[in-house]
Design a protein around this motif. Structure first.
Motif, mmCIF file in Angstrom:
data_model
loop_
_atom_site.group_PDB
_atom_site.id
_atom_site.type_symbol
_atom_site.label_atom_id
_atom_site.label_comp_id
_atom_site.label_asym_id
_atom_site.label_seq_id
_atom_site.Cartn_x
_atom_site.Cartn_y
_atom_site.Cartn_z
ATOM 1 N N ILE A 212 -23.670 -5.169 46.749
ATOM 2 C CA ILE A 212 -24.098 -5.491 45.393
ATOM 3 C C ILE A 212 -23.135 -6.528 44.821
ATOM 4 C CG2 ILE A 212 -22.773 -3.593 44.357
ATOM 5 C CD1 ILE A 212 -25.099 -3.254 42.352
ATOM 6 N N VAL A 213 -23.660 -7.428 44.001
ATOM 7 C CA VAL A 213 -22.846 -8.493 43.413
ATOM 8 C C VAL A 213 -22.168 -7.972 42.154
ATOM 9 C CG1 VAL A 213 -22.866 -10.805 42.400
ATOM 10 C CG2 VAL A 213 -24.344 -10.280 44.354
ATOM 11 N N ASP A 214 -20.853 -8.093 42.076
ATOM 12 C CA ASP A 214 -20.115 -7.571 40.925
ATOM 13 C C ASP A 214 -19.980 -8.614 39.820
ATOM 14 O OD1 ASP A 214 -18.161 -9.361 41.703
ATOM 15 O OD2 ASP A 214 -16.746 -7.841 42.407
ATOM 16 N N GLU A 215 -19.162 -8.291 38.801
ATOM 17 C CA GLU A 215 -18.991 -9.177 37.645
ATOM 18 C C GLU A 215 -18.353 -10.516 38.004
ATOM 19 O OE1 GLU A 215 -19.069 -4.940 36.133
ATOM 20 O OE2 GLU A 215 -18.147 -6.026 37.808
ATOM 21 N N LYS A 216 -17.642 -10.576 39.101
ATOM 22 C CA LYS A 216 -17.007 -11.821 39.540
ATOM 23 C C LYS A 216 -17.884 -12.606 40.514
ATOM 24 C CE LYS A 216 -12.342 -9.957 39.033
ATOM 25 N NZ LYS A 216 -11.056 -9.652 39.726
ATOM 26 N N ASN A 217 -19.133 -12.174 40.608
ATOM 27 C CA ASN A 217 -20.105 -12.812 41.503
ATOM 28 C C ASN A 217 -19.696 -12.690 42.971
ATOM 29 O OD1 ASN A 217 -22.653 -14.071 41.614
ATOM 30 N ND2 ASN A 217 -21.714 -16.073 41.977
ATOM 31 N N GLU A 218 -19.023 -11.592 43.285
ATOM 32 C CA GLU A 218 -18.618 -11.313 44.655
ATOM 33 C C GLU A 218 -19.362 -10.081 45.160
ATOM 34 O OE1 GLU A 218 -14.435 -10.804 44.512
ATOM 35 O OE2 GLU A 218 -13.993 -12.932 44.164
ATOM 36 N N LYS A 219 -19.717 -10.089 46.444
ATOM 37 C CA LYS A 219 -20.439 -8.968 47.021
ATOM 38 C C LYS A 219 -19.471 -7.832 47.351
ATOM 39 C CE LYS A 219 -24.419 -11.401 48.943
ATOM 40 N NZ LYS A 219 -25.226 -11.665 50.159
ATOM 41 N N GLN A 220 -19.862 -6.646 46.941
ATOM 42 C CA GLN A 220 -19.053 -5.454 47.184
ATOM 43 C C GLN A 220 -19.911 -4.384 47.853
ATOM 44 O OE1 GLN A 220 -15.885 -5.480 46.575
ATOM 45 N NE2 GLN A 220 -15.678 -7.238 45.190
ATOM 46 N N SER A 221 -19.269 -3.482 48.575
ATOM 47 C CA SER A 221 -19.986 -2.335 49.130
ATOM 48 C C SER A 221 -20.519 -1.484 47.979
ATOM 49 C CB SER A 221 -19.062 -1.501 50.012
ATOM 50 O OG SER A 221 -18.674 -2.236 51.152
ATOM 51 N N THR A 222 -21.779 -1.117 48.071
ATOM 52 C CA THR A 222 -22.432 -0.461 46.944
ATOM 53 C C THR A 222 -21.859 0.914 46.636
ATOM 54 O OG1 THR A 222 -24.475 -1.615 47.509
ATOM 55 C CG2 THR A 222 -24.666 0.247 46.024
ATOM 56 N N VAL A 223 -21.575 1.711 47.656
ATOM 57 C CA VAL A 223 -21.128 3.078 47.408
ATOM 58 C C VAL A 223 -19.802 3.121 46.631
ATOM 59 C CG1 VAL A 223 -20.354 5.235 48.472
ATOM 60 C CG2 VAL A 223 -22.419 4.105 49.315
ATOM 61 N N PRO A 224 -18.757 2.403 47.044
ATOM 62 C CA PRO A 224 -17.522 2.425 46.247
ATOM 63 C C PRO A 224 -17.710 1.902 44.832
ATOM 64 C CG PRO A 224 -17.093 1.558 48.444
ATOM 65 C CD PRO A 224 -18.574 1.644 48.296
ATOM 66 N N LEU A 225 -18.517 0.841 44.678
ATOM 67 C CA LEU A 225 -18.718 0.289 43.335
ATOM 68 C C LEU A 225 -19.419 1.288 42.430
ATOM 69 C CD1 LEU A 225 -19.616 -3.272 42.310
ATOM 70 C CD2 LEU A 225 -21.020 -1.424 41.417
ATOM 71 N N MET A 226 -20.493 1.899 42.921
ATOM 72 C CA MET A 226 -21.209 2.889 42.113
ATOM 73 C C MET A 226 -20.337 4.111 41.839
ATOM 74 S SD MET A 226 -24.190 1.830 41.194
ATOM 75 C CE MET A 226 -25.468 0.639 41.641
ATOM 76 N N THR A 227 -19.485 4.462 42.788
ATOM 77 C CA THR A 227 -18.558 5.585 42.582
ATOM 78 C C THR A 227 -17.654 5.305 41.390
ATOM 79 O OG1 THR A 227 -18.573 6.079 44.958
ATOM 80 C CG2 THR A 227 -16.774 6.990 43.666
ATOM 81 N N ASP A 228 -17.127 4.097 41.306
ATOM 82 C CA ASP A 228 -16.271 3.722 40.172
ATOM 83 C C ASP A 228 -17.038 3.757 38.857
ATOM 84 O OD1 ASP A 228 -14.145 3.326 41.879
ATOM 85 O OD2 ASP A 228 -14.465 1.162 42.061
ATOM 86 N N ARG A 229 -18.315 3.363 38.895
ATOM 87 C CA ARG A 229 -19.101 3.275 37.662
ATOM 88 C C ARG A 229 -19.492 4.640 37.111
ATOM 89 N NH1 ARG A 229 -17.567 -1.181 38.946
ATOM 90 N NH2 ARG A 229 -18.456 -3.151 38.225
ATOM 91 N N VAL A 230 -19.453 5.667 37.933
ATOM 92 C CA VAL A 230 -19.811 7.012 37.468
ATOM 93 C C VAL A 230 -18.948 7.417 36.281
ATOM 94 C CG1 VAL A 230 -19.739 9.469 38.068
ATOM 95 C CG2 VAL A 230 -20.795 7.828 39.640
ATOM 96 N N ALA A 231 -17.647 7.189 36.393
ATOM 97 C CA ALA A 231 -16.746 7.523 35.291
ATOM 98 C C ALA A 231 -16.756 6.443 34.217
ATOM 99 C CB ALA A 231 -15.331 7.723 35.815
ATOM 100 N N ALA A 232 -16.818 5.180 34.631
ATOM 101 C CA ALA A 232 -16.683 4.072 33.682
ATOM 102 C C ALA A 232 -17.880 3.916 32.760
ATOM 103 C CB ALA A 232 -16.454 2.769 34.446
#
Length: 315
Positions: free
Chosen positions: A258-278
């Motif tokens: 998935i593309v993050d705020e910096k327009n860089e591709k990240q693994s979806t599972v770790p990114l979504m994991t971080d967003r659960v709390a945020a």
């Protein structure tokens, strides 16, 4: 004497030449071997009981929920990852994708998961079959069969899917709305005694009055390709008084980017994991595609366990 020995040696070689091809052929044939495998429970019952107590305490504590679908009873199991017993112990909820075909292995594994305080639920995939239901009676029959099967297996509740129509005739849209109400009504009535009711999809499929009947909603964030879409989806959720954020689970598919705020591709599972709390904090994470591998270098098991530990670092 030497001639006699030579003749005996020659005869022996000839005999071996005749026998060896047959013997080698037999060696190449697989033969079943009885192997008694002792499970951890059998190896050290005392330690197992202690571990189960710790696991049960964790599951009952306040923590971020880890949810997954699982393709039970595959026609051709490819490895140990094809079985429910191989799922991480720290998963909270497992929805069976093939609940109408429960194998003997599934039945044994469901008991094992229940011992680990993992809730096993029946997936009613309405979104995949909505077009096959021509009227409420057909839907009701299908729904009743699901309830009967889940009751027979003593499962811990239901998950169901649905997609709301935004275009079509008034009659078509009214039919889809009625279907949602009928599904929630029947399944919620069958989830007494602490059983779960989980919806997978966009909450606009569910009438506002019915949202309170759900334990969790798994958003279809696994299909998103950019975090800006995620932000819009979360912003568009019903008011937290109508849909409490602790009921909302993000979803992510192992192996996707998935593309993050910096327009860089990240693994979806770790990114979504971080967003659960945020982004809430929300209720937790649904991890898809968990059973697609077992022996790779970056195992899905490891990915899942890492996500759960990141959400609940102090547990």
């Amino acid at each position: 004497m030497k001639a006699i020995i030579y003749n005996i040696f020659t005869c022996t070689l000839l005999l071996l030449a005749c026998v060896l091809p047959t013997a080698c052929s037999n060696w190449n044939e697989p033969e079943p071997v009885d192997v008694n495998i002792n499970s951890p429970k059998d190896q050290n019952p005392e330690l197992w009981a202690s571990y189960m107590q710790v696991l049960n305490t964790y599951k009952q504590s306040e923590h971020y929920i880890a949810y997954t679908r699982f393709d039970n009873s595959p026609e051709k199991p490819v490895n140990e990852g094809s079985y429910l017993r191989s799922l991480p112990d720290s998963l909270d909820i497992v929805a069976l994708c093939n609940p109408g075909n429960i194998s003997d292995n599934d039945r044994e594994d469901i008991l094992l998961l229940r011992e680990k305080s993992t809730r096993v639920i029946y997936l009613v995939d309405y979104a995949a079959q909505a077009a096959t239901f021509t009227d409420a009676a057909a839907l009701g029959t299908w729904r009743d069969k699901a309830v009967a099967a889940a009751t027979e297996l003593n499962l811990d509740g239901f998950a169901f899917t649905g997609v709301r129509l935004y275009s079509g005739t008034d009659a078509e849209m009214a039919t889809r709305k009625e279907a949602a109400q009928l599904i929630v009504s029947k399944l919620s009535a069958a989830t007494g005694g602490g059983k779960l009711l989980v919806f997978e999809g966009n909450p606009d499929f569910i009438e506002s009055a019915d949202l309170e009947k759900l334990n969790y909603i798994v958003l279809n964030t696994a299909d998103l390709t950019n975090v800006s879409e995620l932000n819009l989806m979360i912003a568009g959720l019903p008011d937290s008084n109508i849909l409490p954020r602790e009921k909302v689970l993000l979803s992510a598919r192992i192996g996707d980017l998935i593309v993050d705020e910096k327009n860089e591709k990240q693994s979806t599972v770790p990114l979504m994991t971080d967003r659960v709390a945020a982004m809430g904090p929300l209720g937790g994470l649904a991890i898809n595609n968990i059973g697609s591998d077992y022996y790779s270098a970056k195992m899905n098991y490891e990915t899942t366990r890492t996500a759960i530990q990141q959400m609940n670092p102090s547990k």
